[in-house]
Design a protein around this motif. Structure first.
Motif, mmCIF file in Angstrom:
data_model
loop_
_atom_site.group_PDB
_atom_site.id
_atom_site.type_symbol
_atom_site.label_atom_id
_atom_site.label_comp_id
_atom_site.label_asym_id
_atom_site.label_seq_id
_atom_site.Cartn_x
_atom_site.Cartn_y
_atom_site.Cartn_z
ATOM 1 N N LEU A 119 8.315 1.272 -0.229
ATOM 2 C CA LEU A 119 7.772 0.641 0.985
ATOM 3 C C LEU A 119 6.553 -0.219 0.650
ATOM 4 C CD1 LEU A 119 7.988 3.505 3.653
ATOM 5 C CD2 LEU A 119 9.520 1.567 3.322
ATOM 6 N N ALA A 120 5.803 0.228 -0.361
ATOM 7 C CA ALA A 120 4.630 -0.566 -0.780
ATOM 8 C C ALA A 120 5.054 -1.868 -1.455
ATOM 9 C CB ALA A 120 3.750 0.253 -1.718
ATOM 10 N N ARG A 172 0.312 3.714 8.208
ATOM 11 C CA ARG A 172 1.257 2.992 7.357
ATOM 12 C C ARG A 172 1.666 1.674 8.024
ATOM 13 N NH1 ARG A 172 2.742 0.237 4.742
ATOM 14 N NH2 ARG A 172 4.078 0.169 2.908
ATOM 15 N N VAL A 207 12.224 -4.277 15.651
ATOM 16 C CA VAL A 207 12.273 -3.254 14.592
ATOM 17 C C VAL A 207 11.742 -1.934 15.133
ATOM 18 C CG1 VAL A 207 11.258 -2.540 12.394
ATOM 19 C CG2 VAL A 207 12.101 -4.865 12.665
ATOM 20 N N ARG A 232 11.851 -5.851 7.534
ATOM 21 C CA ARG A 232 11.931 -6.814 8.641
ATOM 22 C C ARG A 232 10.576 -7.078 9.294
ATOM 23 N NH1 ARG A 232 15.924 -5.828 13.025
ATOM 24 N NH2 ARG A 232 15.653 -8.043 13.381
ATOM 25 N N LEU A 233 9.596 -6.266 8.975
ATOM 26 C CA LEU A 233 8.257 -6.517 9.527
ATOM 27 C C LEU A 233 7.577 -7.697 8.831
ATOM 28 C CD1 LEU A 233 6.956 -2.846 9.955
ATOM 29 C CD2 LEU A 233 7.770 -4.388 11.743
ATOM 30 N N TYR A 234 8.125 -8.087 7.681
ATOM 31 C CA TYR A 234 7.538 -9.203 6.924
ATOM 32 C C TYR A 234 8.435 -10.436 7.010
ATOM 33 C CZ TYR A 234 4.590 -5.615 4.811
ATOM 34 O OH TYR A 234 3.696 -4.590 4.614
ATOM 35 N N ASP A 235 7.799 -11.603 6.883
ATOM 36 C CA ASP A 235 8.581 -12.846 6.889
ATOM 37 C C ASP A 235 9.370 -13.006 5.594
ATOM 38 O OD1 ASP A 235 7.679 -13.461 9.396
ATOM 39 O OD2 ASP A 235 5.940 -14.581 8.663
ATOM 40 N N ILE A 254 0.833 -1.206 0.000
ATOM 41 C CA ILE A 254 0.000 0.000 0.000
ATOM 42 C C ILE A 254 0.865 1.253 0.000
ATOM 43 C CG2 ILE A 254 -1.778 1.289 1.235
ATOM 44 C CD1 ILE A 254 -2.645 -1.333 2.551
ATOM 45 N N ALA A 256 13.792 -1.411 7.963
ATOM 46 C CA ALA A 256 12.854 -1.599 9.079
ATOM 47 C C ALA A 256 11.538 -2.194 8.573
ATOM 48 C CB ALA A 256 12.601 -0.264 9.769
ATOM 49 N N PHE A 257 11.020 -1.652 7.506
ATOM 50 C CA PHE A 257 9.749 -2.178 6.982
ATOM 51 C C PHE A 257 9.936 -3.587 6.415
ATOM 52 C CE2 PHE A 257 6.230 0.784 7.203
ATOM 53 C CZ PHE A 257 6.854 1.938 7.654
ATOM 54 N N ALA A 263 -0.750 -1.227 7.809
ATOM 55 C CA ALA A 263 -0.739 -1.983 6.551
ATOM 56 C C ALA A 263 0.337 -3.063 6.532
ATOM 57 C CB ALA A 263 -0.526 -1.015 5.389
ATOM 58 N N THR A 264 1.068 -3.212 7.609
ATOM 59 C CA THR A 264 2.089 -4.263 7.708
ATOM 60 C C THR A 264 1.569 -5.342 8.668
ATOM 61 O OG1 THR A 264 3.218 -3.387 9.651
ATOM 62 C CG2 THR A 264 3.833 -2.438 7.527
ATOM 63 N N PRO A 265 2.286 -6.445 8.790
ATOM 64 C CA PRO A 265 1.818 -7.494 9.732
ATOM 65 C C PRO A 265 1.971 -7.116 11.209
ATOM 66 C CG PRO A 265 3.286 -8.416 8.065
ATOM 67 C CD PRO A 265 3.394 -6.934 7.951
ATOM 68 N N LEU A 266 2.500 -5.954 11.502
ATOM 69 C CA LEU A 266 2.703 -5.547 12.895
ATOM 70 C C LEU A 266 1.360 -5.482 13.629
ATOM 71 C CD1 LEU A 266 5.059 -4.379 14.726
ATOM 72 C CD2 LEU A 266 4.163 -2.133 14.114
ATOM 73 N N ARG A 314 10.986 -10.236 16.335
ATOM 74 C CA ARG A 314 11.715 -9.448 15.338
ATOM 75 C C ARG A 314 11.007 -8.123 15.052
ATOM 76 N NH1 ARG A 314 10.961 -12.523 11.053
ATOM 77 N NH2 ARG A 314 9.432 -11.115 10.164
ATOM 78 N N ARG A 315 9.670 -8.209 14.938
ATOM 79 C CA ARG A 315 8.915 -6.985 14.634
ATOM 80 C C ARG A 315 8.965 -6.004 15.805
ATOM 81 N NH1 ARG A 315 5.064 -10.517 11.494
ATOM 82 N NH2 ARG A 315 3.800 -10.817 13.348
#
Lengths: 298, 356
Positions: free
Chosen positions: A144-145, B196, B8, A104-107, A82, A101-102, B199-202, B4-5
């Motif tokens: 980032l999207a 923002r 971050v 690392r928020l995802y697997d 997004i 940073a963004f 929109a992430t898995p956080l 991990r999250r």
């Protein structure tokens, strides 16, 4: 078990009400995989509300959103990317740190070097996000999207506020993303942007989809005439051809012809001076004007 | 939940704190200035009342007209009187600067000799010195020699700065926790950063946990730095264990940060949040005995004060630092702080919204 479908996103009877205001009013949409789908409309048409419902950021008052035929889950959300219309970034972080940073928020996610190269961020990787120009900032938000390698990318007014050069740079990146086979849902109030980037366009006004199709389909269905204009003095003493509807606009008389050759022949036959003639091919602005009686940017 | 999250967000918040040089510097400079400034100011403040404890008397505030002392004392302005049933309870308050002077009423005929009054005052207290002068002046009308005798305080007298110092540190911790979490998260919500992140898995829990850990880390980091800087200038005596102090500050910081998270859970108006933060922090600062004791204050004021985490944090820290209390001795305060942390965190997590 979700059914197999080439439709990546379905919106069914989506409505969003704020008190008496119906920001989105019973919208149905099906977006095929692999295309760039444009949502075009003036400011306040409900585009951002609709796209945020599709993204899962807002809940609809009624209706449902299906991703590949099934209700969205946290796992499917991780397959979407997004780019919001207006987003601040984490303060005091560099471009590279923000991307990392963004990521690392995802697997799973994109290779950051490739992503930086795609979005032309490599040279400004060490720059603080607060020191970026408008175009650089939009490219970072676009990156980032894409940081989670999404199948579906939402771009909400990505080029708003950019100068023409930055806008064209952004369009080039979006075309690169398209070429990778990703599905893009893009909202814009720039007709040129929609025409340039989108395979299919839905025109939205006052919370409703008022037309939907390819650019050619929309033009043929809603704006079949071509415009021919000449200065008002060039029409002095001449009778207006009854078969060519006309109106005056900005010191010129504009004729609408279903066929350009026939229109020109009629004007010549009536003795008009065509030395300062201008031809106005139909466009999405004309489609919107014909459908609503208003201009896109009113 | 992914560690991990959380890491971050923890790292991002810490980077923001350390790279914002103005705010970073102010976090250390502010409490340091307060310690120095108030140490100087207290000697010249003529507008506060001086608390005089009397025993043996019914416990609680004593009106001037009910005072078992001569009119000269009753009519002296800026004195307030608090009764204690025995010497021990009065002496404990005096040693911890909750009262400025302690008087034994009706000492004549006993070991006090010819004097009707015997008093104790801390040599380290600037307010005690003035209270002593006022008391002696009030008694002068009774004739010469003064019917009063000054007695030495037995045991350790807590220096005034030792009593004040934990209060300033805890107060700084309170402001840093409330504003550093409450205000910042609301700003992030307003400018779209939280949208923002949504929109992430956080998850909200991961985000709030990261915020809390980051703030706790920064609070403890600031605490240690300020402590060391102040210790270079002032002589502090820590009677109890430094480790126990750290535990008390950690639990207090957690409860204050969790309180900040309740405020941060919703809202997009920085102005409104600022108002609420002021509404909470100012009463907390004045009622939690940061600057002055609530000795002799009405019961309802004490009950309000007991609702604030800062009150329990300060109570525990002062007991450890000034009296050498162990963690077991301050377990009630620590239990309340832990309970408050859990309650505030639960409320914050349940109310949290990324966008509203």
């Amino acid at each position: 078990m979700p059914r197999q479908t080439s439709t990546i996103l379905q919106l069914r009877q989506i409505s969003k009400h704020y008190g008496e205001v119906r920001a989105v009013d019973g919208v149905d949409l099906e977006i095929p995989a692999g295309i760039c789908f444009g949502l075009l409309g003036p400011n306040g048409a409900g585009k951002t509300t609709l796209i945020e419902i599709a993204e899962g950021i807002q809940a609809p008052t009624q209706g449902e959103v299906l991703f590949q035929g099934a209700a969205r889950t946290a796992a499917t959300n991780a397959r979407m990317g997004i780019m919001f219309q207006s987003t601040a970034l984490l303060d005091f972080m560099s471009v590279a740190e923000t991307l990392a940073a963004f990521r690392r928020l995802y697997d799973h996610g994109a290779d950051l070097e490739d992503l930086s190269a795609l979005c032309h961020l490599s040279e400004i990787a060490g720059r603080r996000t607060t020191d970026l120009s408008g175009g650089q900032r939009q490219r970072l938000l676009l990156a980032l999207a894409l940081v989670n390698r999404p199948e579906l990318v939402f771009l909400d007014e990505p080029s708003t506020g950019l100068d023409p050069q930055a806008r064209h740079n952004l369009w080039a990146i979006i075309e690169d993303i398209k070429s990778q086979g990703k599905t893009i849902v893009l909202t814009t109030h720039y007709m040129e942007e929609a025409e340039h980037l989108c395979d299919t366009i839905a025109i939205m006004d006052r919370g409703r989809i008022i037309a939907n199709g390819t650019v050619d389909q929309l033009l043929k269905a809603h704006c079949p005439e071509v415009g021919i204009s000449i200065p008002i003095p060039a029409t002095a003493g001449r009778a207006m051809p009854p078969d060519l509807p006309s109106h005056e606009h900005n010191g010129r008389v504009k004729f609408l012809a279903s066929d350009l050759n026939r229109g020109l022949n009629l004007l010549l036959a009536n003795g008009f001076d065509l030395s300062e003639l201008q031809v106005h091919p139909p466009n999405l602005e004309s489609v919107f004007l014909n459908l609503t009686g208003r201009h896109l940017r009113e | 939940m992914r560690l991990r999250r959380i890491m971050v967000m923890f790292t991002a918040r810490n980077r923001e704190f350390f790279r914002d040089r103005a705010a970073f510097g102010w976090n250390f400079f502010f409490p340091f200035l307060l310690v120095v400034g108030f140490a100087i100011m207290f000697g010249s403040d003529r507008h506060q009342s001086f608390k005089i404890g009397l025993f043996p008397q019914p416990a609680g505030p004593i009106a001037a007209e009910d005072l078992p002392m001569p009119p000269g004392v009753q009519e002296t302005r800026y004195l307030s009187f608090i009764g204690f049933s025995d010497q021990a309870s009065g002496m404990m308050r005096l040693q911890h600067h909750k009262i400025d002077l302690l008087v034994e009423v009706g000492a004549a005929g006993e070991a006090a000799g010819p004097a009707n009054y015997r008093y104790w005052v801390s040599d380290t207290s600037p307010k005690g010195y003035i209270a002593e002068r006022l008391l002696r002046e009030g008694l002068r009308a009774e004739g010469d020699p003064l019917p009063v005798e000054r007695a030495p305080i037995q045991g350790y007298q807590v220096p005034y700065i030792d009593w004040l110092f934990p209060g300033i540190l805890a107060m700084n911790m309170m402001f840093s926790a409330l504003y550093g979490v409450g205000f910042v998260v609301v700003r992030y919500r307003k400018n779209g950063v939280l949208k923002r992140l949504k929109a992430t898995p956080l998850s909200p829990f991961e985000y709030l946990t990261a915020q809390m850990l980051s703030r706790l880390f920064l609070l403890m980091f600031s605490l240690v730095i300020v402590w060391i800087c102040c210790a270079v200038i002032f002589r502090f005596r820590v009677v109890g264990s430094y480790l126990d102090l750290l535990v008390a500050f950690l639990l207090g910081g957690a409860s204050l940060t969790a309180m900040g998270l309740v405020l941060a859970a919703r809202g997009t108006s920085e102005e409104f949040t600022n108002g609420v933060l002021n509404f909470l922090s100012w009463p907390m600062m004045f009622l939690s005995e940061v600057w002055f004791s609530l000795e002799g204050a009405p019961e309802w004021v004490r009950q309000v004060a007991a609702c604030f985490p800062l009150t329990h944090l300060l109570s525990a820290v002062r007991e450890i630092m000034n009296e050498g209390a162990t963690l077991t001795a301050v377990a009630p305060q620590l239990a309340i702080l832990t309970l408050m942390t859990v309650v505030f965190l639960t409320i914050g997590a349940l109310r949290f919204s990324w966008t509203r």
